[in-house]
Design an enzyme around this catalytic site. Structure first.
Site, PDB file in Angstrom:
ATOM      1  N   CYS A 277       0.827  -1.203   0.000  1.00  0.00           N
ATOM      2  CA  CYS A 277       0.000   0.000   0.000  1.00  0.00           C
ATOM      3  C   CYS A 277       0.871   1.268   0.000  1.00  0.00           C
ATOM      4  O   CYS A 277       1.514   1.572  -0.992  1.00  0.00           O
ATOM      5  CB  CYS A 277      -0.962  -0.035   1.183  1.00  0.00           C
ATOM      6  SG  CYS A 277      -2.353   1.115   1.011  1.00  0.00           S
TER       7      CYS A 277
ATOM      8  N   HIS B 133      -3.555  -4.914   0.233  1.00  0.00           N
ATOM      9  CA  HIS B 133      -3.341  -5.425   1.584  1.00  0.00           C
ATOM     10  C   HIS B 133      -3.371  -6.956   1.573  1.00  0.00           C
ATOM     11  O   HIS B 133      -4.446  -7.556   1.654  1.00  0.00           O
ATOM     12  CB  HIS B 133      -4.427  -4.905   2.529  1.00  0.00           C
ATOM     13  CG  HIS B 133      -4.358  -3.449   2.821  1.00  0.00           C
ATOM     14  ND1 HIS B 133      -4.824  -2.901   3.989  1.00  0.00           N
ATOM     15  CD2 HIS B 133      -3.878  -2.412   2.096  1.00  0.00           C
ATOM     16  CE1 HIS B 133      -4.643  -1.580   3.974  1.00  0.00           C
ATOM     17  NE2 HIS B 133      -4.071  -1.278   2.827  1.00  0.00           N
TER      18      HIS B 133
ATOM     19  N   GLU C 284      -2.709  -9.054   3.804  1.00  0.00           N
ATOM     20  CA  GLU C 284      -3.128  -9.688   5.055  1.00  0.00           C
ATOM     21  C   GLU C 284      -4.621 -10.003   5.048  1.00  0.00           C
ATOM     22  O   GLU C 284      -5.110 -10.771   5.882  1.00  0.00           O
ATOM     23  CB  GLU C 284      -2.778  -8.791   6.244  1.00  0.00           C
ATOM     24  CG  GLU C 284      -3.762  -7.695   6.570  1.00  0.00           C
ATOM     25  CD  GLU C 284      -3.795  -6.577   5.548  1.00  0.00           C
ATOM     26  OE1 GLU C 284      -4.845  -5.914   5.423  1.00  0.00           O
ATOM     27  OE2 GLU C 284      -2.763  -6.358   4.875  1.00  0.00           O
TER      28      GLU C 284
END
Length: 378
Positions: A252, A344, A346
């Site tokens: 990001c 992202h 995750e």
């Protein structure tokens, strides 16, 4: 009352805390994951409008908090859930908004506002309730227009940890990774630890000398809010660490800063990418990933061809790009061990398509360590 910078006004019901708030209005397209959105530090300074019409169904809990607090400046929803019902819920979303002092608004046409932002672009806004609702239209609009925009704004110091801390590696330890906290999410740190990294989380104000003194195996730049063009010190730090030969992975905001470190510019998107359903093409595999994203800026770089870094780091190419608007979604360096993505991995909240990137980072670090060991043996 929700007031936009261009004078548009939308009247609804007070939601969450009552009062006044200002910020850049943006829309997030996730059908789920509202708690992860609210606690994502990348949303600092922004009034977030949820495009999903019904928010709060599953309540809230401590486990899904992605940071220590709610970061959004304001919250806009069509219809708040009247009842929170989920076996993991320990409280309602309304409670979190009130306790966090988040001024919100509900009962308005979020679809109409989204369509307007898509045409006119993200802009400054304000929500006024309670005593602030009684201000005149002109007074409210003047407050909105006097608010800070996102362009040229550095928010890293507002969201970063003040003190460094560490998380032990899970399983076999392969080394340590220095994480520059520009607004990192808890799930990201857990993913790194699960790959065998001892995670050293550092304040955004650290110097390159301090990072290198820790003798980490790699460097990681997190997501975060603000304009990458206003983060010159972070670019300088990254360039120094890259010249020292450490592997690098950025996500990001960390992707934008790698682009700048390589000599490319960044620019502000009209309305950004926010949500957990953003399609991205991996040019290496040809695979389409559905990704979790939250960014309003991007790297200005041709998506085809191999390019020469303007700052002396060799060849570089775009590794991923958005299928919606061809925005750069990933960068891969061909002559140094560094790569990044604009989204992202995750996946909190979101699909798990991109979690493999943490494994790729682990492989890069292990290969770099093996190459260094072979060089020492010679």
């Amino acid at each position: 009352m929700l007031v936009l910078e261009d004078g548009r006004r939308y009247e609804g019901r007070a939601y969450g805390s009552v009062g006044q708030t200002l910020g850049e209005i943006v829309f997030a397209t996730g059908m789920t994951g509202y708690q992860e959105t609210l606690t994502d530090p990348s949303y600092a300074g922004q009034v977030v409008l949820m495009t999903a019409p019904h928010i709060g169904n599953t309540g809230a809990n401590d486990e899904d908090m992605e940071s220590r607090r709610i970061w959004v400046s304001g919250f806009v929803v069509r219809e708040p859930a009247r009842i929170a019902s989920n076996f993991r819920s320990t409280r309602s979303l309304d409670d979190d908004l009130e306790n966090g002092g988040v001024v919100g608004i509900s009962g308005i046409d979020t679809r109409a506002i989204t369509r307007h932002i898509r045409s006119a672009g993200a802009m400054r806004s304000g929500i006024f309730s309670g005593d602030r609702f009684t201000l005149s239209d002109g007074e409210q609009l003047e407050l909105v227009r006097s608010g800070a925009g996102m362009r040229g704004r550095n928010l890293s110091d507002e969201v970063s940890t003040v003190e460094p801390f560490s998380i032990p590696a899970q399983g076999e330890r392969i080394g340590s990774v220095a994480v520059l906290d520009l607004g990192v999410k808890t799930s990201t740190l857990n993913h790194l630890a699960a790959r065998g990294f001892e995670v050293l989380v550092l304040p955004q104000s650290v110097t390159a000398e301090h990072v290198l003194s820790l003798n980490p195996s790699a460097l990681f730049f997190s997501n975060g809010p603000g304009d990458p063009a206003a983060s010159d010190l972070h670019v300088d730090l990254l360039q120094a660490v890259l010249r020292a030969g450490l592997p690098y992975f950025g996500i990001c905001f960390g992707n934008q800063l790698l682009g700048r470190a390589l000599g490319f510019r960044t620019y502000k998107l009209p309305f950004g990418h926010r949500g957990i359903n953003q399609p991205v093409l991996d040019k290496t595999t040809g695979r389409v990933e559905i990704t979790s994203q939250n960014h309003g800026f991007a790297v200005d770089m041709p998506i085809e061809g191999v390019h020469e870094s303007r700052t002396g780091f060799g060849r570089v190419e775009v590794s991923h790009y958005s299928l919606n608007d061809q925005v750069v979604e990933g960068i891969r360096c061909l002559d140094i061990p560094a790569f990044s993505v604009q989204y992202h991995p995750e996946s909190a909240a979101g699909p798990h398509d991109a979690e493999y990137l943490f494994d790729r980072f682990r492989d890069v670090v292990v290969a770099n360590r093996a190459a260094a060991g072979a060089g020492d043996a010679k």
